[in-house]
Write a protein that holds these residues in place. Structure first.
Motif, PDB file in Angstrom:
ATOM      1  N   GLY A 194      -8.457  -1.380  26.743  1.00 20.05           N
ATOM      2  CA  GLY A 194      -8.056  -2.095  28.072  1.00 20.05           C
ATOM      3  C   GLY A 194      -9.117  -1.592  29.153  1.00 20.05           C
ATOM      4  O   GLY A 194      -8.976  -0.553  29.880  1.00 20.05           O
ATOM      5  N   GLU A 195      -9.989  -2.428  29.293  1.00 14.22           N
ATOM      6  CA  GLU A 195     -10.912  -2.114  30.319  1.00 14.22           C
ATOM      7  C   GLU A 195     -10.821  -2.107  31.812  1.00 14.22           C
ATOM      8  O   GLU A 195      -9.855  -2.875  32.365  1.00 14.22           O
ATOM      9  CB  GLU A 195     -12.165  -3.166  30.261  1.00 14.22           C
ATOM     10  N   ASN A 196     -11.164  -1.275  32.381  1.00 13.96           N
ATOM     11  CA  ASN A 196     -10.850  -1.499  33.817  1.00 13.96           C
ATOM     12  C   ASN A 196     -12.300  -1.430  34.616  1.00 13.96           C
ATOM     13  O   ASN A 196     -13.076  -0.362  34.791  1.00 13.96           O
ATOM     14  CB  ASN A 196     -10.132  -0.094  34.560  1.00 13.96           C
ATOM     15  N   PHE A 197     -12.702  -2.570  35.336  1.00 14.37           N
ATOM     16  CA  PHE A 197     -13.935  -2.882  36.013  1.00 14.37           C
ATOM     17  C   PHE A 197     -14.136  -2.087  37.146  1.00 14.37           C
ATOM     18  O   PHE A 197     -14.950  -2.172  37.856  1.00 14.37           O
ATOM     19  CB  PHE A 197     -14.321  -4.195  35.907  1.00 14.37           C
ATOM     20  N   ASP A 198     -13.021  -1.501  37.801  1.00 15.76           N
ATOM     21  CA  ASP A 198     -12.858  -1.074  39.064  1.00 15.76           C
ATOM     22  C   ASP A 198     -13.772   0.327  39.119  1.00 15.76           C
ATOM     23  O   ASP A 198     -14.140   0.899  39.971  1.00 15.76           O
ATOM     24  CB  ASP A 198     -11.670  -0.811  39.903  1.00 15.76           C
ATOM     25  N   GLN A 199     -13.533   0.868  37.822  1.00 15.50           N
ATOM     26  CA  GLN A 199     -14.159   2.135  37.730  1.00 15.50           C
ATOM     27  C   GLN A 199     -15.770   2.221  37.535  1.00 15.50           C
ATOM     28  O   GLN A 199     -16.253   1.021  37.112  1.00 15.50           O
ATOM     29  CB  GLN A 199     -13.643   2.758  36.523  1.00 15.50           C
ATOM     30  N   SER A 200     -16.579   3.374  38.196  1.00 17.62           N
ATOM     31  CA  SER A 200     -17.587   3.632  37.942  1.00 17.62           C
ATOM     32  C   SER A 200     -18.362   3.437  36.407  1.00 17.62           C
ATOM     33  O   SER A 200     -17.326   3.866  35.505  1.00 17.62           O
ATOM     34  CB  SER A 200     -18.126   4.869  38.354  1.00 17.62           C
ATOM     35  N   PRO A 201     -19.051   2.778  35.986  1.00 18.62           N
ATOM     36  CA  PRO A 201     -19.640   2.479  34.664  1.00 18.62           C
ATOM     37  C   PRO A 201     -19.510   3.841  34.005  1.00 18.62           C
ATOM     38  O   PRO A 201     -19.319   3.658  32.584  1.00 18.62           O
ATOM     39  CB  PRO A 201     -21.148   2.108  34.543  1.00 18.62           C
ATOM     40  N   LEU A 202     -20.086   4.936  34.446  1.00 13.56           N
ATOM     41  CA  LEU A 202     -20.031   6.188  33.658  1.00 13.56           C
ATOM     42  C   LEU A 202     -18.274   6.490  33.345  1.00 13.56           C
ATOM     43  O   LEU A 202     -18.238   7.295  32.552  1.00 13.56           O
ATOM     44  CB  LEU A 202     -20.502   7.550  34.648  1.00 13.56           C
ATOM     45  N   LYS A 203     -17.484   6.069  33.880  1.00 14.34           N
ATOM     46  CA  LYS A 203     -16.103   6.380  33.561  1.00 14.34           C
ATOM     47  C   LYS A 203     -15.507   5.422  32.670  1.00 14.34           C
ATOM     48  O   LYS A 203     -14.442   5.659  32.220  1.00 14.34           O
ATOM     49  CB  LYS A 203     -15.191   6.624  34.997  1.00 14.34           C
ATOM     50  N   ARG A 204     -16.198   4.390  32.307  1.00 10.85           N
ATOM     51  CA  ARG A 204     -15.497   3.355  31.350  1.00 10.85           C
ATOM     52  C   ARG A 204     -15.815   3.862  29.958  1.00 10.85           C
ATOM     53  O   ARG A 204     -16.548   4.639  29.730  1.00 10.85           O
ATOM     54  CB  ARG A 204     -16.292   2.048  31.602  1.00 10.85           C
ATOM     55  N   THR A 205     -14.795   2.920  29.087  1.00 10.57           N
ATOM     56  CA  THR A 205     -14.973   3.424  27.718  1.00 10.57           C
ATOM     57  C   THR A 205     -16.042   2.286  27.108  1.00 10.57           C
ATOM     58  O   THR A 205     -15.709   1.161  27.486  1.00 10.57           O
ATOM     59  CB  THR A 205     -13.745   3.329  27.111  1.00 10.57           C
ATOM     60  N   PHE A 206     -16.761   2.929  26.191  1.00 14.53           N
ATOM     61  CA  PHE A 206     -17.525   1.782  25.176  1.00 14.53           C
ATOM     62  C   PHE A 206     -17.186   2.245  23.873  1.00 14.53           C
ATOM     63  O   PHE A 206     -16.830   3.103  23.420  1.00 14.53           O
ATOM     64  CB  PHE A 206     -19.023   2.330  25.351  1.00 14.53           C
ATOM     65  N   LYS A 207     -17.671   1.198  23.035  1.00 15.19           N
ATOM     66  CA  LYS A 207     -17.283   1.330  21.426  1.00 15.19           C
ATOM     67  C   LYS A 207     -17.891   2.014  20.859  1.00 15.19           C
ATOM     68  O   LYS A 207     -19.297   2.492  21.060  1.00 15.19           O
ATOM     69  CB  LYS A 207     -17.405  -0.139  20.821  1.00 15.19           C
ATOM     70  N   SER A 208     -17.533   3.082  20.047  1.00 14.18           N
ATOM     71  CA  SER A 208     -18.274   3.992  19.244  1.00 14.18           C
ATOM     72  C   SER A 208     -18.300   3.573  17.683  1.00 14.18           C
ATOM     73  O   SER A 208     -17.645   2.569  17.478  1.00 14.18           O
ATOM     74  CB  SER A 208     -17.770   5.594  19.292  1.00 14.18           C
ATOM     75  N   VAL A 223     -10.959   6.224  10.991  1.00 10.18           N
ATOM     76  CA  VAL A 223     -11.875   7.514  10.943  1.00 10.18           C
ATOM     77  C   VAL A 223     -12.496   7.555  12.564  1.00 10.18           C
ATOM     78  O   VAL A 223     -12.636   8.349  13.520  1.00 10.18           O
ATOM     79  CB  VAL A 223     -12.987   7.765  10.173  1.00 10.18           C
ATOM     80  N   ASN A 224     -13.138   6.298  12.739  1.00  9.27           N
ATOM     81  CA  ASN A 224     -13.895   6.053  13.946  1.00  9.27           C
ATOM     82  C   ASN A 224     -13.012   6.189  15.156  1.00  9.27           C
ATOM     83  O   ASN A 224     -13.130   6.908  16.264  1.00  9.27           O
ATOM     84  CB  ASN A 224     -14.395   4.694  13.635  1.00  9.27           C
ATOM     85  N   MET A 225     -11.723   5.529  14.895  1.00 11.67           N
ATOM     86  CA  MET A 225     -10.927   5.440  16.271  1.00 11.67           C
ATOM     87  C   MET A 225     -10.150   6.883  16.558  1.00 11.67           C
ATOM     88  O   MET A 225     -10.039   7.059  17.777  1.00 11.67           O
ATOM     89  CB  MET A 225      -9.726   4.493  15.913  1.00 11.67           C
ATOM     90  N   LEU A 226      -9.990   7.610  15.269  1.00 11.78           N
ATOM     91  CA  LEU A 226      -9.583   9.097  15.595  1.00 11.78           C
ATOM     92  C   LEU A 226     -10.412  10.126  16.042  1.00 11.78           C
ATOM     93  O   LEU A 226     -10.101  11.090  16.566  1.00 11.78           O
ATOM     94  CB  LEU A 226      -8.631   9.575  14.502  1.00 11.78           C
ATOM     95  N   CYS A 227     -11.781   9.840  15.548  1.00 10.36           N
ATOM     96  CA  CYS A 227     -12.847  10.773  16.052  1.00 10.36           C
ATOM     97  C   CYS A 227     -13.233  10.693  17.318  1.00 10.36           C
ATOM     98  O   CYS A 227     -13.262  11.575  18.138  1.00 10.36           O
ATOM     99  CB  CYS A 227     -14.115  10.613  15.144  1.00 10.36           C
ATOM    100  N   MET A 228     -12.978   9.405  17.877  1.00 10.51           N
ATOM    101  CA  MET A 228     -13.255   9.237  19.103  1.00 10.51           C
ATOM    102  C   MET A 228     -12.159   8.491  19.864  1.00 10.51           C
ATOM    103  O   MET A 228     -12.531   7.108  19.933  1.00 10.51           O
ATOM    104  CB  MET A 228     -14.597   8.448  19.442  1.00 10.51           C
ATOM    105  N   PRO A 229     -11.228   8.929  20.070  1.00 11.36           N
ATOM    106  CA  PRO A 229      -9.955   8.002  20.494  1.00 11.36           C
ATOM    107  C   PRO A 229     -10.141   7.121  21.644  1.00 11.36           C
ATOM    108  O   PRO A 229      -9.691   6.056  21.615  1.00 11.36           O
ATOM    109  CB  PRO A 229      -8.782   9.111  20.601  1.00 11.36           C
ATOM    110  N   LEU A 262      -4.452   1.584  10.927  1.00  9.96           N
ATOM    111  CA  LEU A 262      -5.385   1.856  12.003  1.00  9.96           C
ATOM    112  C   LEU A 262      -6.523   0.795  12.022  1.00  9.96           C
ATOM    113  O   LEU A 262      -7.118   0.500  12.862  1.00  9.96           O
ATOM    114  CB  LEU A 262      -6.038   3.136  12.029  1.00  9.96           C
ATOM    115  N   SER A 263      -6.804   0.541  10.620  1.00 13.11           N
ATOM    116  CA  SER A 263      -8.158  -0.320  10.502  1.00 13.11           C
ATOM    117  C   SER A 263      -8.251  -1.675  11.030  1.00 13.11           C
ATOM    118  O   SER A 263      -8.937  -1.972  11.569  1.00 13.11           O
ATOM    119  CB  SER A 263      -8.616  -0.097   9.198  1.00 13.11           C
ATOM    120  N   ASP A 264      -7.219  -2.440  10.864  1.00 15.57           N
ATOM    121  CA  ASP A 264      -6.811  -3.843  11.282  1.00 15.57           C
ATOM    122  C   ASP A 264      -5.910  -3.973  12.143  1.00 15.57           C
ATOM    123  O   ASP A 264      -4.845  -4.077  11.975  1.00 15.57           O
ATOM    124  CB  ASP A 264      -6.741  -4.503   9.765  1.00 15.57           C
ATOM    125  N   LEU A 265      -6.495  -4.657  13.281  1.00 15.46           N
ATOM    126  CA  LEU A 265      -5.624  -4.642  14.339  1.00 15.46           C
ATOM    127  C   LEU A 265      -5.605  -6.389  14.778  1.00 15.46           C
ATOM    128  O   LEU A 265      -5.501  -6.746  15.914  1.00 15.46           O
ATOM    129  CB  LEU A 265      -5.992  -3.929  15.587  1.00 15.46           C
TER     130      LEU A 265
END
Length: 1300
Positions: A37-51, A71-77, A746-749
């Motif tokens: 759920g992206e929020n572009f009001d935030q500074s880019p350093l605070k946004r989340t990017f895909k791992s 595993v990816n989702m839970l290692c880096m939720p 978790l794998s297929d959304l």
């Protein structure tokens, strides 16, 4: 493929299954994480990017396939997070688990650290994003101060924050945190990102995936691997050696044993409980208790036991995991059967919509307070705010038995380890980077010296020795020396090793490192706290086996009939428990976890016992040997746990004396020149080396043969229980529901998968509804069958209340499934309010009453009461006017209870859902309430509840004011329908009476408000005998509860007036419940006879008015009716106190004791009309008294034996007291009162012989009268004496103003 296979052979008995690295993929670059759920009001350093999962070894394992997305989702939720050199970059540790479809679990342990971004593309992409953000910010807000508030609020509502940003503020030095605060407060501050000035860091995670939760061991291993990466010196061996070692050469410790294996710098210990001990739980309970405090934890634990929805909330993933795992390990011997997601990734937030019990952990966003959190349903939610140490509990929630003593015992255990019981004081987790940094040289020497010891102990694995020989005897030593220099291994050390020299290592056997001591302390505290919880269940369920119903010859037939069978005798079990335990236990034995526990018990006669059950049964056996429980069976005295010391000792012994040591890490056959060591960067590992394990590993072969046996057995059992289609079909439906929904995929959304999950929920809710209504019907009908004399009662009021409460919970879950927008805590009440608002609007527009569009109920009977309006809105208004109910959840529950009692629940809900425009506005397309076919079936199941009578509203809301309507119905054909006197009325019920109410002259209907009277029992009706027409012939009185619509008829059929009938000016009338019979109300009339009156009797006219007519009962019938009346009274006292109903009905109602004795006295009574005047039994009584008093004066009775004299005295005293009272209750009324008082004071059997022997009998009774038959009288005396064992109490309406 061969690689995969060789890796899989020994997988089940390996310590770790996979080693995983997650982080940024330099090729794909920065991808915004849309799911978070992206929020572009935030500074880019605070946004989340895909791992991405950058690498995992081995490729795959057959018994535990690698699920990359999960595993990816839970290692880096929260996906990747970025930092600059100004931010705190402390490494973080967290764990997670993945539950498979069959309920088995895999654990993941993750060490997250920050690595410098070296890719110029990513740096410039970040720079560009930052410039765009600044430009946007400057246009939207010209001045910095005004923008600050909007910016901070946007960050608080943002979907996700960077990993552990909350913790930075705690752990970073003040200067850093203040600069961060500055940057946070305003996006346009100079603290942005500049690729020239700033260094950019990005999170990376290394993770071990293991079959068992060895949390401490994995944490220590991963932190050592990370230390090797950031250390100035390269590690002793390449990292591949250590990873290969833990993946392929470290076994799982066998049950009851401990194991030592080697990390990069120091050894790591782990131990596994033995077969008879509590199962492994390595998450420190001390953390959960310190975060929440004992009291809160016990409350959450109770919610989990009762299978409510539990949502944990914290900024720290490891806290979520520690609390979730802590609580579920305390459930022993039971297991959580529903959705269990201790860390809910941002992309799975829709799962909070699940209309099933769940235990989930949600990461709180920095700066977000609880009130901003919009949860789909809260009616049955336990919300646990871990960071603020507080919890919100659901309403109507029973306390855990002996809660105070239980908390006291837990407090003592915590205090013995120096921990405060109130919690809230969280010791900061030692951050991974600061853990016991000793000089590397010392550590290397330690690990080598231990290697020496291992060799001396014969523990050094074959391969390590091969390496040693290879290094010593190889002519190409020069080439190896170059390698050794690069990896930091000194040949001299190896020579020391070869010659078996002793080094520093010995002291590690006696003196233990602080970390090991801490670990031992945690393990001991864990096991002692768990033992206290286990001991509670062992006490509560010590005799559970006696109540397990095992009536199937084999497993197949049991599985086939599982759903139709009762497998636990709940009623008997509850009747055997101490009273204070009942509110909790009656709820708990209805849960899925208890049902599964009992299923496992029954299946254990055909299959190997489930491990938790085996340990629990062993505990109970042990307790039986120690103290024979028989005498203290029902005692609620608290028994403390006796296993604390021995369980802690077992762990201490294992950790102090290591049973097994794994093979030491060693050099692998690697390509030289790859995997170059660069400080601060995790190297690219050589995949070919890590893809496969050793082929000739002794322990793996040895352990694997036993493991294969275990696996074969387990697969066989799984096959029996799960895979066979036929059996699967018959397994308990709810359990299947639990299994299907235990874990979101978790794998297929994709939308299709989300839709399928929701469809499963819809099916599950419908199944649950079917099961609940069926259970309620069977229990209730079983109860009413008992009233008719069949079998034994198997439902108590407590149990009925539990079933209704769980129905309320189910309706709340159905109404909160697929909500568009949540409003208020109760989804059902919110829907009702929307409906009410629309209907009232229509009402105002059309100026017509609401009920025009709805059915009106027909009049309850052909005479008397006007029709009661039937409408959803009307019932809502009743509930809204009840000041006692303060919350929406409470109002919804009261409305359900009221509708159920009125037999309108299905009809009302159908009416509510008929407004399709409203339903569409409130609910998403996939919601249960918008699945037409399922909705129809659901309403049909609820309609089936109309077949039985519930008093679930009346009996619960006992203090509310209720409007009643009373109508007096005279016998019309006589002119005396009207009277000139002033009539009055007093209505009594099981909860009290209305007091005397004056009725306006010649008005036969009145309404009055009074506190809930419960089920109505009697009406006193009378008048003051004034005026010319002071005689009144009344047919009956009808009284209706205007809220529930329950109507009672009080038949009279007698005159009230002096000189007419028996001269009575007031009568006590006994009520009977009127069964409503609406033709259009499918199933409403089909019900068992009412509870209020004795079922076998038909309404008869008072016996006195039968005299002189031909249909007198026979002597046999009279004797039978007395026996039955006495029997009904005895049965009444054998019921639980809260469910006995009215004793007045059994004494004075039709077929009651008074009625039966009246028949007895009427038999052979010479009641010929003397001068056109009826003679009553009371006249006979008065003559007997006159004779006795007369005889006493003359002195005739001096010779009578003493007891007889006393009986005469008491008989005369009672008759005179009744005659002297100010009330005019008539001769039949006096006879009734006399019988009631005699029964209460246990005098009836003494008076009967007196009456039979009095000479007056011969004048007033014929020769063949029953009263003149000595045998009949003595048998009647014997029957009446059986009532002496019971305390008969009389309603005040009967005994008012009698002076004894």
């Amino acid at each position: 493929m061969s690689a995969t296979m060789s890796g899989s052979g020994s997988a089940p008995c390996r310590f770790a299954h996979y080693f995983v690295i997650c982080g940024i993929d330099n090729e794909t670059g920065l991808e915004p994480d849309a799911l978070a759920g992206e929020n572009f009001d935030q500074s880019p350093l605070k946004r989340t990017f895909k791992s991405k999962v950058l690498a995992h070894y081995p490729e795959n394992i057959e018994c535990n396939p690698f699920d990359q997305d999960a595993v990816n989702m839970l290692c880096m939720p929260k996906g990747l997070s970025f930092r600059t050199q100004r931010d705190s970059r402390t490494p973080q540790f967290h764990s997670f688990l993945i539950t498979r479809e069959d309920g088995s679990r895999t654990y993941g342990f993750v060490h997250t650290f920050y690595e410098e971004v070296t890719s110029p593309q990513i740096c410039s992409a970040m720079q560009t994003l930052h410039q765009m953000h600044q430009a946007e910010h400057n246009t939207s807000a010209h001045s910095c101060p005004s923008s600050s508030s909007s910016s901070s609020s946007s960050s608080s509502s943002s979907s996700m924050d960077s990993l552990a940003s909350s913790l930075d503020e705690v752990e970073s030095p003040s200067s850093t945190s203040s600069s961060q605060a500055g940057r946070r407060s305003c996006g346009c501050s100079s603290e942005g990102y500049d690729s020239v000035r700033d260094t950019l860091y990005v999170s990376k995670a290394i993770c071990l995936i293991t079959p068992m939760p060895f949390m401490h061991a994995c944490r220590r291993f991963l932190s050592q691997v990370h230390r090797a990466v950031i250390s100035h010196q390269p590690p002793p061996l390449p990292l591949e050696s250590y990873i290969y070692n833990i993946l392929y050469e470290v076994p799982l410790p066998p049950p009851g044993r401990s194991l030592k294996f080697h990390g990069v710098y120091e050894p790591v210990l782990c131990q596994r409980p033995g077969v008879g001990e509590l199962p492994l739980a390595d998450f420190p309970l001390s953390e959960a208790f310190q975060l929440l405090g004992v009291e809160n934890l016990v409350q959450i634990f109770t919610c989990v036991l009762l299978e409510m929805q539990i949502l944990l909330y914290s900024q720290d993933y490891q806290r979520l995991m520690a609390v979730a795992e802590g609580i579920t390990t305390l459930l022993f011997p039971f297991q959580w059967q529903h959705v269990y997601v201790p860390i809910l990734p941002a992309s799975l937030l829709h799962f909070l919509d699940a209309p099933v019990p769940y235990l989930m952990g949600l990461q709180s966003k920095e700066g977000t307070d609880r009130s901003k959190l919009e949860l789909p349903q809260e009616a049955n939610l336990c919300f646990v705010d871990i960071d603020n140490h507080c919890i919100e509990l659901p309403e109507d929630f029973p306390q855990f038995p002996n809660k105070t003593e239980f908390i006291q015992e837990l407090t003592e255990v915590l205090l013995s380890f120096g921990l405060p019981p109130e919690g809230g004081k969280t010791s900061p987790e030692p951050s991974v980077s600061t853990q016991t940094f000793t000089l590397e040289k010392e550590l290397k020497s330690t690990s080598l010296s231990e290697l020496v010891d291992d060799r001396r102990n014969g523990n050094l694995g074959g391969e390590a020795l091969d390496v040693l020989e290879l290094l010593q005897g190889n002519p190409t030593l020069e080439r190896l020396q170059a390698l050794a220099k690069r990896t930091g291994v000194k040949v001299a050390r190896l020579e020391a090793l070869a010659s078996g020299q002793k080094a520093v290592g010995e002291e590690s056997v006696g003196g233990r490192s602080p970390a090991e001591e801490e670990e031992l302390r945690n393990a001991k505290l864990n096991v002692q706290l768990r033992e206290v919880f286990a001991a509670r269940f062992a006490t509560m369920f010590a005799d559970y086996e006696s109540f397990v119903i095992q009536n199937s010859p084999d497993l197949e037939s049991w599985l086939t009939n599982r759903e139709q069978m009762h497998n636990f005798d709940k009623a008997s079990f509850l009747s055997d428990q101490p009273e204070p335990y009942l509110p909790f236990l009656s709820h708990f034995i209805e849960t899925q976890m208890f049902a599964t526990f009992i299923d496992n018990k029954i299946m254990s006669q055909w299959e190997e016992k489930e491990p938790l059950l085996r340990v629990f049964d062993g505990r109970i056996e042990k307790a039986r040997l120690y103290n024979v429980r028989a005498p203290s069976l029902r005692s609620s005295v608290y028994q403390k746990c006796t296993f604390l010391k021995e369980s802690a000792q077992a762990i201490e012994q294992r950790l102090r004396k290591i049973d097994h040591t794994a093979i030491h890490p060693h050099l692998l056959d690697m390509k030289i020149g790859q995997g170059k060591y660069q400080q601060g960067f995790f190297p690219k590992l050589q995949a070919d080396v890590l893809a496969t394990g050793p082929t000739n590993n002794k322990w793996s072969n040895r352990t694997c043969s036993t493991q294969r046996r275990v696996d074969r057995h387990r697969q066989h059992n799984d096959h029996l229980v799960l895979d066979n289609d036929l059996k699967e079909k018959y397994m308990q439906e709810a359990r299947n529901l639990g299994k299907n929904l235990r874990q979101p995929k978790l794998s297929d959304l994709s939308p299709a998968v989300i839709a399928q999950t929701n469809w499963k929920f819809v099916e599950g809710l419908l199944k649950e509804c079917k099961m609940k209504t069926k259970r309620m019907l069977v229990e209730k009908m079983g109860r009413e069958a008992v009233e008719l004399g069949h079998g034994e009662a198997n439902i108590t009021g407590l149990e009925e209340n539990t079933l209704i409460a769980s129905l309320c919970d189910l309706l709340e879950r159905i109404w909160s499934h697929g909500l568009q927008v949540k409003q208020g805590k109760s989804a059902l009440w919110s829907h009702l309010l929307h409906y009410q608002a629309r209907e009232e609007k229509i009402e105002q527009l059309s100026e017509s009453p609401v009920s025009n569009s709805q059915e009106k109920r027909k009049p309850e009977s052909s005479v008397g009461l006007p029709a009661l309006r039937v409408s959803v809105i009307q019932d809502m208004r009743h509930i809204q006017s009840m000041g006692e109910i303060k919350t929406d959840v409470g109002r919804a529950r009261a409305w359900i209870r009221l509708s159920l009692e009125k037999k309108l629940l299905s009809q009302h809900l159908k009416q509510l859902l008929s407004n399709q425009a409203l339903t569409k506005k409130l609910y998403k397309r996939y919601a249960f309430l918008r699945c037409e076919e399922e909705k129809e079936q659901f309403l049909f199941h609820l309609l089936s509840l109309n077949a039985v009578d519930y008093f679930c509203f009346t009996s619960v809301f006992t203090t509310i004011m209720i409007p009643y309507r009373a109508v007096i119905i005279p016998i019309k054909k006589l002119s005396n329908a009207m009277t000139t006197s002033n009539p009055w009325l007093c209505v009594s019920g099981e909860l009290g009476d209305s007091g005397i109410l004056q009725i306006t002259k010649n008005v036969l209907e009145m309404t009055f408000d009074c506190q809930n009277l419960g089920k109505l029992t009697t009406v006193q009706l009378g008048h003051d005998n004034s005026g010319l027409l002071a005689k009144w012939l009344v047919d009956c009185v009808m009284v209706r509860n205007e809220i529930t619509g329950h109507t009672y008829k009080f038949p009279c059929g007698r005159w009230l007036g002096k000189g007419v009938d028996d001269g009575s000016l007031e009568r006590v009338l006994i009520g009977e419940f009127v069964v409503p019979c609406n033709d259009d109300d499918g199933g409403r009339g089909s019900k068992t006879p009412p509870l209020q009156r004795s079922p076998s009797q038909i309404r008869r006219i008072s016996i006195t008015s039968l005299t002189g007519r031909g249909n007198k009962p026979t002597t046999v019938q009279i004797q039978e009716s007395i026996g039955e009346a006495v029997n009904n009274i005895i049965k009444h006292f054998h019921k639980p106190e809260k469910e006995r109903g009215s004793l007045t009905v059994l004494l004075c109602g039709e077929g009651g004791l008074v009625w039966a004795l009246e028949q007895f006295f009427q038999n052979g009574f010479r009641s010929a009309r003397i001068f056109q005047k009826n003679v009553f039994v009371w006249d006979f009584y008065e003559k007997v008294v006159a004779f006795m008093e007369n005889a006493d004066q003359i002195g005739d009775m001096q010779e009578t034996p003493q007891p007889l004299g006393l009986n005469c005295e008491s008989f005369c005293r009672y008759i005179n007291a009744i005659n002297n009272m100010p009330r005019s209750i008539g001769k039949d009324g006096k006879f009734q009162l006399h019988v009631c008082l005699g029964a209460r004071d246990r005098l009836l059997p003494q008076w009967l012989p007196l009456l039979a022997e009095c000479p007056v009998v011969t004048r007033m009774y014929e020769e063949n009268a029953l009263l003149r038959d000595k045998l009949t009288v003595s048998s009647l005396v014997a029957v009446l004496e059986t009532l002496h064992d019971f305390p008969i109490t009389l309603e005040s309406s009967l005994t008012k103003s009698v002076e004894l």
